[in-house]
Design a protein around this motif. Structure first.
Motif, PDB file in Angstrom:
ATOM      1  N   TYR A 266       1.174  -1.747  -0.172  1.00  0.00           N
ATOM      2  CA  TYR A 266      -0.265  -0.227  -0.230  1.00  0.00           C
ATOM      3  C   TYR A 266       0.549   0.675  -0.256  1.00  0.00           C
ATOM      4  O   TYR A 266       1.910   1.543   0.811  1.00  0.00           O
ATOM      5  CB  TYR A 266      -0.592   0.381   1.231  1.00  0.00           C
ATOM      6  N   VAL A 267       0.467   1.966  -1.095  1.00  0.00           N
ATOM      7  CA  VAL A 267       1.212   3.531  -1.074  1.00  0.00           C
ATOM      8  C   VAL A 267       0.121   4.831  -0.088  1.00  0.00           C
ATOM      9  O   VAL A 267      -0.686   4.973  -0.992  1.00  0.00           O
ATOM     10  CB  VAL A 267       1.555   3.518  -2.500  1.00  0.00           C
ATOM     11  N   GLY A 268       0.405   4.529   0.542  1.00  0.00           N
ATOM     12  CA  GLY A 268       0.239   6.147   1.228  1.00  0.00           C
ATOM     13  C   GLY A 268       0.532   7.261   1.907  1.00  0.00           C
ATOM     14  O   GLY A 268       1.384   7.470   1.599  1.00  0.00           O
ATOM     15  N   PRO A 269      -0.337   8.478   1.960  1.00  0.00           N
ATOM     16  CA  PRO A 269       0.596  10.033   1.973  1.00  0.00           C
ATOM     17  C   PRO A 269       1.026  10.029   3.490  1.00  0.00           C
ATOM     18  O   PRO A 269       1.526  10.908   3.601  1.00  0.00           O
ATOM     19  CB  PRO A 269      -1.160  10.938   2.110  1.00  0.00           C
ATOM     20  N   THR A 270       1.101   8.574   4.436  1.00  0.00           N
ATOM     21  CA  THR A 270       1.962   9.127   5.909  1.00  0.00           C
ATOM     22  C   THR A 270       3.187   8.072   6.104  1.00  0.00           C
ATOM     23  O   THR A 270       3.780   8.041   6.865  1.00  0.00           O
ATOM     24  CB  THR A 270       0.901   8.558   7.127  1.00  0.00           C
ATOM     25  N   GLY A 271       4.170   7.789   4.885  1.00  0.00           N
ATOM     26  CA  GLY A 271       4.994   7.323   4.716  1.00  0.00           C
ATOM     27  C   GLY A 271       5.438   5.437   4.718  1.00  0.00           C
ATOM     28  O   GLY A 271       3.977   4.740   5.448  1.00  0.00           O
TER      29      GLY A 271
END
Length: 376
Positions: free
Chosen positions: A348-353
């Motif tokens: 998973y690629v997300g906005p929180t690192g």
């Protein structure tokens, strides 16, 4: 056939975190790695690479970064951290063991590898989403006489000193590489195909990730609306630099495409100073001459294709396309989390690192397996 309760495939960030979390719960596991060492992808990255997320939010479960490590750890510091992580938890992968097929059979999973066959009740796919570099398809590329490499093969700007280098792309690798080329005496330019978002790495000395974590609790549209005035103030008008601004914000971009916008670590400064030239999308090559979509043309000595990686699941994973796609969602949004004992960690690629998310995933997966292992 060798049997284990949990089979972990991959011994980089996600695989090591998953192994440590299983170990903390007293769960049996075996970890397979096709390379000869842990953290193999990190050992191959370009020399200038640093984490774009600060070390306080990038540590894996049960082990912080050392105090001496810089706020944004370098590639060498990340590799040292992961090697120390392996040693602390006595994680011993089976190296040189490449999976050739993984399929469901009966009430378990069968993995055919280069070193034999393994059976497991649970499988943690820790192979990541950045496995296969995308192929650059540009008309006339075969006529270009200079060096052409994917960003995955790029190491240092020293190899291009004095050369005119075209970097194709505007992601984080592209931005880092363009700066690195300039700092080593090359003359970089960037071909930017589409509108972009740009985010400063720091906000008044505070890592932007910490702000992103707060806003990520909101719907993407709302988070982008709240962040927009601040980003305009900090980043400025990128259209004056020859770039196009995306109509949506960074949170929506990540949610829709699974791609992180450029976290600016100096790229815009060098564009403003004229150290990095900006061109629109590349149309075709004619020998050493690059022709761009607006009619501009310029000669180059080398090309670095920072065009990303194929997002597809490994071709040896025998599951439905819907199941493979589900592994790439945030755990709380997965429809099939742990279904039939199959898990994805680090997809998973997300906005929180990425490191931070991997830590959460590894703990949640281990706890789910522990729950399933409880006697009925």
């Amino acid at each position: 056939m060798e049997t284990t309760r949990t089979l972990i495939i991959g011994a980089s960030v996600a695989g090591l975190a998953a192994a440590a979390c299983l170990q903390q719960l007293g769960l049996d596991y075996l970890i397979l790695e096709k390379e000869a060492c842990v953290a193999a992808p990190w050992r191959r990255h370009y020399e200038r690479l640093h984490l774009h997320t600060d070390k306080g939010l990038s540590q894996l479960p049960y082990k912080p970064f050392d105090r001496a490590v810089s706020r944004y750890p370098s590639r060498e510091q990340v590799v040292a951290y992961l090697e120390a992580y392996r040693q602390q938890f006595s994680i011993e992968p089976r190296f040189h063991t490449e999976v050739k097929s993984l399929r469901r059979e009966g009430n378990g999973w069968i993995a055919q590898t280069t070193q034999g066959t393994f059976r497991a009740a649970y499988v943690i796919m820790a192979t990541g989403v950045y496995g296969t570099p995308k192929t650059l398809n540009i008309k006339g590329l075969n006529t270009f006489p200079g060096k052409i490499i994917h960003s995955a093969a790029y190491q240092t700007g020293r190899d291009f000193q004095g050369q005119r280098v075209l970097v194709i792309g505007f992601g984080n690798s592209a931005g880092d590489i363009a700066v690195d080329l300039h700092e080593h005496g090359a003359m970089p330019a960037m071909a930017v195909r589409a509108p972009v978002n740009v985010i400063p790495r720091d906000l008044l000395g505070i890592p932007i990730l910490r702000v992103s974590i707060l806003l990520s609790k909101l719907p993407a549209r709302v988070a982008d609306a709240l962040a927009a005035p601040l980003l305009r103030f900090l980043v400025g008008d990128i259209t004056k630099l020859g770039l196009q601004k995306r109509p949506d914000g960074p949170f929506a971009q990540i949610q829709r495409e699974g791609k992180i916008p450029l976290l600016d670590c100096g790229t815009l400064h060098h564009i403003r100073q004229g150290n990095i030239a900006i061109y629109p999308s590349l149309d075709h090559f004619e020998g050493a001459i690059a022709h761009f979509s607006d009619g501009q043309q310029a000669p180059f000595d080398a090309v670095v294709a920072a065009v990303g990686y194929e997002p597809s699941a490994p071709n040896w994973l025998v599951v439905s396309p819907n199941r493979a796609a589900d592994l790439k969602r945030q755990l709380k949004h997965q429809r099939y989390f742990g279904h039939e004992g199959l898990y994805g960690c680090g997809w998973y690629v997300g906005p929180t690192g990425l490191f931070r998310e991997i830590g959460f995933e590894a703990q949640a997966i281990a706890q789910d397996i522990a729950q399933k292992e409880k006697p009925t």
